[in-house]
Design a protein around this motif. Structure first.
Motif, PDB file in Angstrom:
ATOM      1  N   GLY A 406       2.142 -23.419 -11.974  1.00  0.00           N
ATOM      2  CA  GLY A 406       1.127 -22.380 -12.159  1.00  0.00           C
ATOM      3  C   GLY A 406       1.257 -21.208 -11.218  1.00  0.00           C
ATOM      4  N   ARG A 407       1.792 -21.442 -10.014  1.00  0.00           N
ATOM      5  CA  ARG A 407       1.952 -20.383  -8.997  1.00  0.00           C
ATOM      6  C   ARG A 407       0.677 -19.546  -8.850  1.00  0.00           C
ATOM      7  N   VAL A 408      -0.451 -20.206  -8.804  1.00  0.00           N
ATOM      8  CA  VAL A 408      -1.742 -19.510  -8.746  1.00  0.00           C
ATOM      9  C   VAL A 408      -1.873 -18.702  -7.457  1.00  0.00           C
ATOM     10  N   ALA A 409      -1.617 -19.347  -6.322  1.00  0.00           N
ATOM     11  CA  ALA A 409      -1.756 -18.655  -5.041  1.00  0.00           C
ATOM     12  C   ALA A 409      -0.725 -17.541  -4.903  1.00  0.00           C
ATOM     13  N   GLU A 410       0.518 -17.812  -5.341  1.00  0.00           N
ATOM     14  CA  GLU A 410       1.577 -16.804  -5.215  1.00  0.00           C
ATOM     15  C   GLU A 410       1.255 -15.562  -6.040  1.00  0.00           C
ATOM     16  N   LYS A 411       0.781 -15.767  -7.266  1.00  0.00           N
ATOM     17  CA  LYS A 411       0.431 -14.628  -8.107  1.00  0.00           C
ATOM     18  C   LYS A 411      -0.738 -13.842  -7.525  1.00  0.00           C
ATOM     19  N   ALA A 412      -1.712 -14.542  -6.968  1.00  0.00           N
ATOM     20  CA  ALA A 412      -2.862 -13.853  -6.373  1.00  0.00           C
ATOM     21  C   ALA A 412      -2.437 -13.027  -5.163  1.00  0.00           C
ATOM     22  N   ARG A 413      -1.559 -13.588  -4.332  1.00  0.00           N
ATOM     23  CA  ARG A 413      -1.091 -12.838  -3.168  1.00  0.00           C
ATOM     24  C   ARG A 413      -0.267 -11.619  -3.592  1.00  0.00           C
ATOM     25  N   PHE A 414       0.501 -11.754  -4.671  1.00  0.00           N
ATOM     26  CA  PHE A 414       1.265 -10.610  -5.158  1.00  0.00           C
ATOM     27  C   PHE A 414       0.337  -9.500  -5.656  1.00  0.00           C
ATOM     28  N   ARG A 415      -0.723  -9.879  -6.391  1.00  0.00           N
ATOM     29  CA  ARG A 415      -1.681  -8.867  -6.844  1.00  0.00           C
ATOM     30  C   ARG A 415      -2.365  -8.196  -5.657  1.00  0.00           C
ATOM     31  N   GLN A 416      -2.726  -8.974  -4.656  1.00  0.00           N
ATOM     32  CA  GLN A 416      -3.360  -8.389  -3.461  1.00  0.00           C
ATOM     33  C   GLN A 416      -2.430  -7.387  -2.775  1.00  0.00           C
ATOM     34  N   SER A 417      -1.157  -7.728  -2.689  1.00  0.00           N
ATOM     35  CA  SER A 417      -0.216  -6.819  -2.032  1.00  0.00           C
ATOM     36  C   SER A 417      -0.068  -5.518  -2.817  1.00  0.00           C
ATOM     37  N   ARG A 418      -0.107  -5.597  -4.151  1.00  0.00           N
ATOM     38  CA  ARG A 418      -0.030  -4.390  -4.957  1.00  0.00           C
ATOM     39  C   ARG A 418      -1.269  -3.512  -4.766  1.00  0.00           C
ATOM     40  N   PHE A 419      -2.431  -4.147  -4.722  1.00  0.00           N
ATOM     41  CA  PHE A 419      -3.667  -3.380  -4.474  1.00  0.00           C
ATOM     42  C   PHE A 419      -3.631  -2.733  -3.096  1.00  0.00           C
ATOM     43  N   ALA A 420      -3.162  -3.489  -2.107  1.00  0.00           N
ATOM     44  CA  ALA A 420      -3.071  -2.933  -0.754  1.00  0.00           C
ATOM     45  C   ALA A 420      -2.094  -1.768  -0.700  1.00  0.00           C
ATOM     46  N   LEU A 421      -1.002  -1.840  -1.449  1.00  0.00           N
ATOM     47  CA  LEU A 421      -0.049  -0.739  -1.504  1.00  0.00           C
ATOM     48  C   LEU A 421      -0.691   0.499  -2.130  1.00  0.00           C
ATOM     49  N   THR A 422      -1.444   0.308  -3.194  1.00  0.00           N
ATOM     50  CA  THR A 422      -2.140   1.442  -3.819  1.00  0.00           C
ATOM     51  C   THR A 422      -3.134   2.057  -2.848  1.00  0.00           C
ATOM     52  N   GLN A 423      -3.850   1.229  -2.099  1.00  0.00           N
ATOM     53  CA  GLN A 423      -4.780   1.742  -1.090  1.00  0.00           C
ATOM     54  C   GLN A 423      -4.052   2.583  -0.047  1.00  0.00           C
ATOM     55  N   ALA A 424      -2.913   2.078   0.421  1.00  0.00           N
ATOM     56  CA  ALA A 424      -2.161   2.811   1.444  1.00  0.00           C
ATOM     57  C   ALA A 424      -1.676   4.150   0.909  1.00  0.00           C
ATOM     58  N   GLU A 425      -1.237   4.187  -0.342  1.00  0.00           N
ATOM     59  CA  GLU A 425      -0.795   5.449  -0.934  1.00  0.00           C
ATOM     60  C   GLU A 425      -1.951   6.440  -1.053  1.00  0.00           C
ATOM     61  N   LEU A 426      -3.108   5.947  -1.478  1.00  0.00           N
ATOM     62  CA  LEU A 426      -4.271   6.825  -1.617  1.00  0.00           C
ATOM     63  C   LEU A 426      -4.740   7.331  -0.260  1.00  0.00           C
ATOM     64  N   ARG A 427      -4.714   6.465   0.753  1.00  0.00           N
ATOM     65  CA  ARG A 427      -5.136   6.896   2.093  1.00  0.00           C
ATOM     66  C   ARG A 427      -4.208   7.976   2.626  1.00  0.00           C
ATOM     67  N   GLU A 428      -2.912   7.834   2.383  1.00  0.00           N
ATOM     68  CA  GLU A 428      -1.983   8.859   2.857  1.00  0.00           C
ATOM     69  C   GLU A 428      -2.259  10.193   2.164  1.00  0.00           C
ATOM     70  N   LYS A 429      -2.446  10.169   0.848  1.00  0.00           N
ATOM     71  CA  LYS A 429      -2.730  11.407   0.129  1.00  0.00           C
ATOM     72  C   LYS A 429      -4.061  12.013   0.564  1.00  0.00           C
ATOM     73  N   GLN A 430      -5.062  11.151   0.757  1.00  0.00           N
ATOM     74  CA  GLN A 430      -6.360  11.650   1.207  1.00  0.00           C
ATOM     75  C   GLN A 430      -6.254  12.292   2.584  1.00  0.00           C
ATOM     76  N   LEU A 431      -5.502  11.647   3.480  1.00  0.00           N
ATOM     77  CA  LEU A 431      -5.364  12.193   4.825  1.00  0.00           C
ATOM     78  C   LEU A 431      -4.589  13.503   4.808  1.00  0.00           C
ATOM     79  N   GLU A 432      -3.564  13.595   3.977  1.00  0.00           N
ATOM     80  CA  GLU A 432      -2.836  14.860   3.850  1.00  0.00           C
ATOM     81  C   GLU A 432      -3.770  15.967   3.379  1.00  0.00           C
ATOM     82  N   GLN A 433      -4.634  15.643   2.426  1.00  0.00           N
ATOM     83  CA  GLN A 433      -5.593  16.635   1.950  1.00  0.00           C
ATOM     84  C   GLN A 433      -6.584  17.007   3.044  1.00  0.00           C
ATOM     85  N   ASP A 434      -7.074  16.005   3.771  1.00  0.00           N
ATOM     86  CA  ASP A 434      -8.017  16.284   4.865  1.00  0.00           C
ATOM     87  C   ASP A 434      -7.378  17.141   5.944  1.00  0.00           C
TER      88      ASP A 434
END
Length: 531
Positions: A406-434
């Motif tokens: 099932g790889r339940v934990a592995e899939k959940a950790r992969f989704r979390q890492s993708r969300f965290a990557l999106t957050q980091a990209e948005l924070r960088e763009k937001q900071l550049e704008q600020d």
């Protein structure tokens, strides 16, 4: 309420405002950064020079002695500031994290030794005597993990058997063996890029700590600049109010003389006396402001521990400094602004986490290999020599597979890492704008302050000429002391506004340099940041 009474009321708020603004050294997000003028007291409470060309050197008794330059204050604040020292310790901790991460791939030596004794009981039915066996084991091994994920191990074992003579022929007295074992991940955990992440994360952590250290230094520089400008302005303000007191006293003396000569009324004398009283109160408030601002600057540069009074201060105006542009300032900010560099490091860390989580989805398939050589003899030396004989050897090969259903934990950790990557990209763009918004505001503040300095200087000159004309009219009997006092108040306010414009320009430039990250270069400061 008269302008003088309003200004005197504002002066009472200056000491608390000065202390609060100078002692607060926490970095502020660039989008919410205050305008340059807001770091100073209100215009009505600021000091004004005795002439528009002031802001050069304080000459009050409170500022006697050698000149204390802004550069000296900044160096003192950087060397003695508590916040910067705390950040320096965090940098040292991050520096040690790099060798700790690299030590994961260094060889590890291990050794063990021990003795075991076995005694058998007497068996009367079989007429067998009791026996005793003593075994001494000694082993040493060297293991190392490679960047490819390979685990190597080389071990040496030596065993000594001490057996009763009756059964000594059953086994040699010494045995030795050498074994080389290799474990190689084929899917999960394979590859240099994946296994070197621990080192790269430590290096990025060091970059973040270095940027935080530099950011704190820039905050200290800007805070010291503002505190220094406030001290200079407060001292010049005291000069202005003392000059106003002299003018008010001279007006009172002249009103009294004119009343004696029958050329003025008692109302003129009374109005002149009120002017003297208000001027004295303004001097007292200005002295309190000077002491409060000096204490705030002293706390920043660490002079309290030496109990050394501050010397004279001066805020030089660089009239030849070119006007900044949004394009050049934003380019410098994108390259040097510490918070923006940290956002990029955080983005890279998030990318590493995604790569690790993606690899974690794979099953564990490990190849295990082992090759050994052994020898035995009645002597220890003979057992070691037997290792080289071709007959005494062994080998082993195998594959181990681990796959979580099932790889339940592995899939959940992969989704979390993708969300965290999106957050980091948005924070960088937001900071550049600020940062872009903050730079645009800072550049406009500098441009506006430069124009305000010119206008305020002209206004101060016109107020001075107006006051001189009103004074001549009073002496000719064509005006009253009240109108002279009003002209004097206007002159005082114009000089205060002139100084406020000059200090606004200084603080606007300091704020822009903080965003550009050029304050260190301006004062010739080099931070010891080993990365």
């Amino acid at each position: 309420m008269s302008p003088r009474r309003s200004r005197a009321g504002l002066l009472g708020l200056v000491p608390a405002l000065v202390c609060a603004l100078v002692m607060a050294q926490q970095p502020t997000p660039p989008a919410n950064a205050p305008p340059p003028g807001s770091v100073l007291p209100a215009p009505a409470a600021l000091a004004a020079p005795a002439a528009p060309a002031a802001l050069v050197e304080a000459t009050t008794p409170e500022a006697s002695g050698p000149i204390l330059t802004l550069e000296e204050c900044i160096k003192f604040a950087l060397a003695r500031g508590f916040d910067l020292e705390i950040e320096r310790q965090s940098l040292s901790i991050a520096q040690d994290n790099v060798p700790i991460a690299r030590s994961t791939f260094l060889p590890i030596f291990s050794a063990t030794t021990g003795k075991a004794v076995t005694r058998s009981a007497i068996d009367p039915d079989l007429s067998l005597p009791s026996t005793m066996t003593a075994t001494v084991d000694a082993s040493a091994a060297v293991s190392q993990r490679l960047l490819t994920g390979t685990q190597l191990s080389l071990g040496l074992n030596n065993n000594h058997f001490n057996i009763d003579p009756a059964v000594a022929a059953l086994s040699p007295a010494y045995t030795s063996d050498v074994t080389l074992a290799v474990t190689q991940p084929l899917l999960k955990g394979f590859g240099t890029r994946l296994n070197s992440q621990v080192i790269r994360r430590a290096e990025l952590g060091l970059d973040v700590a270095g940027n935080n250290y530099e950011s704190r230094a820039l905050d200290v520089i800007q805070g010291t600049e503002n505190a220094y400008y406030i001290v200079t302005g407060a001292r010049d303000q005291l000069q202005v109010f003392r000059a106003s007191l002299q003018l008010a006293q001279a007006l009172l003396n002249e009103a009294q003389s004119r009343r004696t000569a029958g050329m003025a009324t008692g109302l003129d004398v009374l109005q002149a006396e009120v002017g003297v009283a208000n001027a004295r109160r303004s001097v007292l408030d200005a002295q309190r402001t000077v002491h409060a601002s000096e204490d705030a600057l002293t706390a920043l540069i660490g002079r309290f521990q030496f109990d050394t009074p501050l010397g004279a201060t001066r805020a030089d105006e660089d009239t030849n400094e070119p006007a900044p542009t949004i394009a050049s300032s934003y380019r410098l900010a994108t390259e040097r602004y510490p918070a923006l560099r940290n956002a990029r490091s955080s983005l890279e860390i998030a990318q590493l986490d995604v790569a690790f989580a993606r690899n974690d989805l794979l099953p564990s398939v490990d190849l295990d290999l082992a090759l050994g050589f052994n020898g035995g003899d009645s002597t220890r030396r003979g057992s070691f020599s037997g290792i080289t004989e071709p007959d005494g050897h062994n080998w082993q090969a195998g594959i181990s597979i681990t796959y979580p259903l099932g790889r339940v934990a592995e899939k959940a950790r992969f989704r979390q890492s993708r969300f965290a990557l999106t957050q980091a990209e948005l924070r960088e763009k937001q900071l550049e704008q600020d940062v872009l918004v903050a730079v645009r505001n800072a550049v406009r503040d500098v441009e506006t302050s430069r124009e305000s300095v010119t206008i305020a200087g002209q206004a101060a000159d016109l107020s001075r000429r107006q006051y001189e004309a009103e004074t001549e009219r009073f002496r000719a009997g064509l005006s009253t002391s009240r109108r002279v006092l009003e002209a004097q108040t206007d002159l005082e306010s114009a000089r205060v506004a002139n100084l406020q414009a000059r200090l606004d320009l200084q603080t606007a430039r300091a704020t822009l340099r903080r965003l550009e990250g050029t304050s260190l270069q301006r004062y010739g400061i080099s931070l010891d940041v080993a990365r």
